[in-house]
Design an enzyme around this catalytic site. Sequence first.
Site, short mmCIF file in Angstrom:
data_model
loop_
_atom_site.label_atom_id
_atom_site.label_comp_id
_atom_site.label_asym_id
_atom_site.label_seq_id
_atom_site.Cartn_x
_atom_site.Cartn_y
_atom_site.Cartn_z
N GLU B 276 0.75 -1.22 0.21
CA GLU B 276 0.05 0.02 -0.02
C GLU B 276 0.94 1.50 -0.02
O GLU B 276 0.29 2.37 -0.32
CB GLU B 276 -0.87 0.15 1.18
CG GLU B 276 -2.37 0.75 0.99
CD GLU B 276 -3.37 0.64 1.92
OE1 GLU B 276 -4.66 0.39 1.68
OE2 GLU B 276 -2.99 0.73 3.29
N HIS B 297 9.05 -26.43 -1.09
CA HIS B 297 8.11 -27.47 -1.85
C HIS B 297 6.91 -26.97 -2.57
O HIS B 297 6.20 -27.55 -2.80
CB HIS B 297 7.63 -28.68 -0.71
CG HIS B 297 8.83 -29.11 0.03
ND1 HIS B 297 9.44 -30.19 -0.22
CD2 HIS B 297 8.96 -28.60 1.23
CE1 HIS B 297 10.43 -30.35 0.67
NE2 HIS B 297 10.24 -29.63 1.80
N LYS B 409 -13.83 1.65 -4.57
CA LYS B 409 -15.01 1.86 -3.48
C LYS B 409 -15.84 3.08 -4.28
O LYS B 409 -17.00 2.82 -3.90
CB LYS B 409 -14.22 2.96 -2.48
CG LYS B 409 -13.38 2.03 -1.44
CD LYS B 409 -12.82 2.78 -0.33
CE LYS B 409 -11.83 2.01 0.84
NZ LYS B 409 -11.42 2.89 1.84
#
Lengths: 418, 418
Positions: B276, B297, B409
């Site tokens: 951010e 792995h 938003k």
Amino acid sequence: MLKFKLLDEKCQAEQMLGGYIKAHENIFKSVVGGETCYSDALGWLHTERWAGPAQLDRLEALADTIRNNADVFVVIGVGGSNNAARSVIEALKTADGPEIMYAGNTLSPHALCQMMARLKGRSVYIDCIAKNFETLEPGASFRILRKYLCDTYGAKEAAKRIIATGTKGSLLESLCTGHGYTFLEFPEDVGGRYTAITAVGLLPVAVAGIDIRALVKGAQAMEKSLFETPAAENIAFKYACLRSIYYDKGYALEMLASFEPQLRWFYKWWVQLFAETEGKDGRGLFPVCGEYSEELHAVGQFVQDGTPLMFETFLDVLDPGASLVIENDGIQDAFDYLDGMDFAQINRTAFEATVRAHKAKLPCLILEVQRLDAFHFGQLFYFFMLSCYLSARLLGVNPFDQPGVEAYKRWMFDGLGK
Amino acid sequence: MLKFKLLDEKCQAEQMLGGYIKAHENIFKSVVGGETCYSDALGWLHTERWAGPAQLDRLEALADTIRNNADVFVVIGVGGSNNAARSVIEALKTADGPEIMYAGNTLSPHALCQMMARLKGRSVYIDCIAKNFETLEPGASFRILRKYLCDTYGAKEAAKRIIATGTKGSLLESLCTGHGYTFLEFPEDVGGRYTAITAVGLLPVAVAGIDIRALVKGAQAMEKSLFETPAAENIAFKYACLRSIYYDKGYALEMLASFEPQLRWFYKWWVQLFAETEGKDGRGLFPVCGEYSEELHAVGQFVQDGTPLMFETFLDVLDPGASLVIENDGIQDAFDYLDGMDFAQINRTAFEATVRAHKAKLPCLILEVQRLDAFHFGQLFYFFMLSCYLSARLLGVNPFDQPGVEAYKRWMFDGLGK
């Protein structure tokens, strides 16, 4: 069945897709036609082979015994050998039945001591999953847990509580024969990361009380559909081709995202599958995950505005399987516009808004899943395994080896005096 | 104090580092000298400001009350507003004291219903953390939980169980005043991702029974050291400069890795902080994490052999704080070479082998941490926050805004009819 959508305002790969599919159709035909070059690693391709009725009967009977007797079931496995089971269990397990714990995936004494402390006074069963029985983490954890069971219950009762999943003819099988442990077969022709629909993945899921017949049915339905659908409409091949197109265009990352926290462990399975299958020969798309909406407040900033490294694949769960309405409680705050809304609707709105914002900046693929239940997990497993195999073939790497995992092991075994 | 090592056979950035530091020393001097351009977001820079003795007294007293009365403490926050606390709690919390649960970080009705079901019949306290009190997830969860508390305990008793952490003069503060909730101050001059050493991060940690004075002391020791050490030897500035050098060289990812599963939630804090802060203006290194040895792995294959996208930063925990010896149990298997070894030694050998294998392929940085306790978490928080600020300044982006989070938003609020 899963549905597939592409929203690509950015690269307009849709227009290239038809031509790309045509040009590489031979790979699709070779894979579904039964190519022989990887035949020693394709045991998973036909789910019936390792998850047929007799195998399921045995797994369910064994799971019943464990469920009737255990407070805790410890899955000893690492990488592909526990991720598939864990992704279903963490998503779907209810409170009843034994607690499922995980070992064999760490060498941290802190983590292992914490795990051991949680066993005290409880009835414990274990499943040691180790294909070649040489990998350090499961081998070392098996030693600790085996000894704990023998010390706690005596050798005879301990033997009843030990299941081991290894290949036929392996040292692990001899141990089972010699000491009376229950032996399950780890298919010789299936690598760890492709074991979701074999005893490796299915026993822990059955012990968790989840319907493995539904899981296998989902995988089989997907298998049938993908084998019967021609390349141009085949969602697994389309997905593989799009990955390849974006890779060729210079994208470095694929981000798998959804708005259901239930998928947290599924991401881990998916990352392991793709990273280990494709990340070789200096090639491959790096797989990462977005736990939305939470991580819209984290990596979301980067996805929207940072270095344009990625395309994004959304898992869109159509039916969330739950409802929670926000009722007015008489207290006015800044969220009165939510009064009477269901979180199902709010979450969907957030998803749609995110796709709308992201598609302007990066290619967005959407995979629609009806709901998250055993059947659909089966579909997802099979879809991504076949897609990953196809994708690796398009990339030109061996889908079934993992030479890079050996590099640190050599130094480690040196250091441990093996 | 943390120690810093660079192993870079690949790019030999070490040779460039001195020159790079000199060329950008003005940025370091500006940051530690108290630059004014971001002064409205630098409240975290001097830990004393928001975690002084009086503030700690109050937080500890409040935490004691909650610990004495609660079975469950629900942290309602998203992104930076819960990650720091959660990373310490998940790493260090013991079984005693209230269970800490998390809400406000999802809109999934399934996840929220599961959380609510776990509250039934237990004594519940909540802390709603919301700086601007406009973010949907915490706002919506607060509504649900507030109503649950009122329905369960009645308004008067519920009020005693509600803590809200918001800015002075905010609507959230008015709600507290109006309804008798406990109000804590979310510093106006600290963004969510920099709140580890403020009431936002400290109250949940204190409720979990972890020593917040030690945490703050660790942060303060780090602050002092980083402010007093000149640029050329300053580990935060060196780390920031190396990130910048690798970014300029075309690396796309930084992978943070360690061999301690205890750090799982710390990764999440770290990813949120860097993604951010830096992912904007089409720039930034994408932050990813490796939970080793498990993920050796998985992504380990890609790191070693895949597309060369990344450099790697290891958190090396010197003292694992636990010991577990593998004893011979009389059963010969393929792991007899481990007899008598402590997992502490095995895990360290795996770490050293991994660094040895990876450094031949990619630049490796090592940050040595003495042990994982509250004091050292404090050090890590401060170290990475200052490093991140410095790194963003070198990158030339605003470290304290997040314009990309706003994009979805707008569509979402549209869709919700806000």
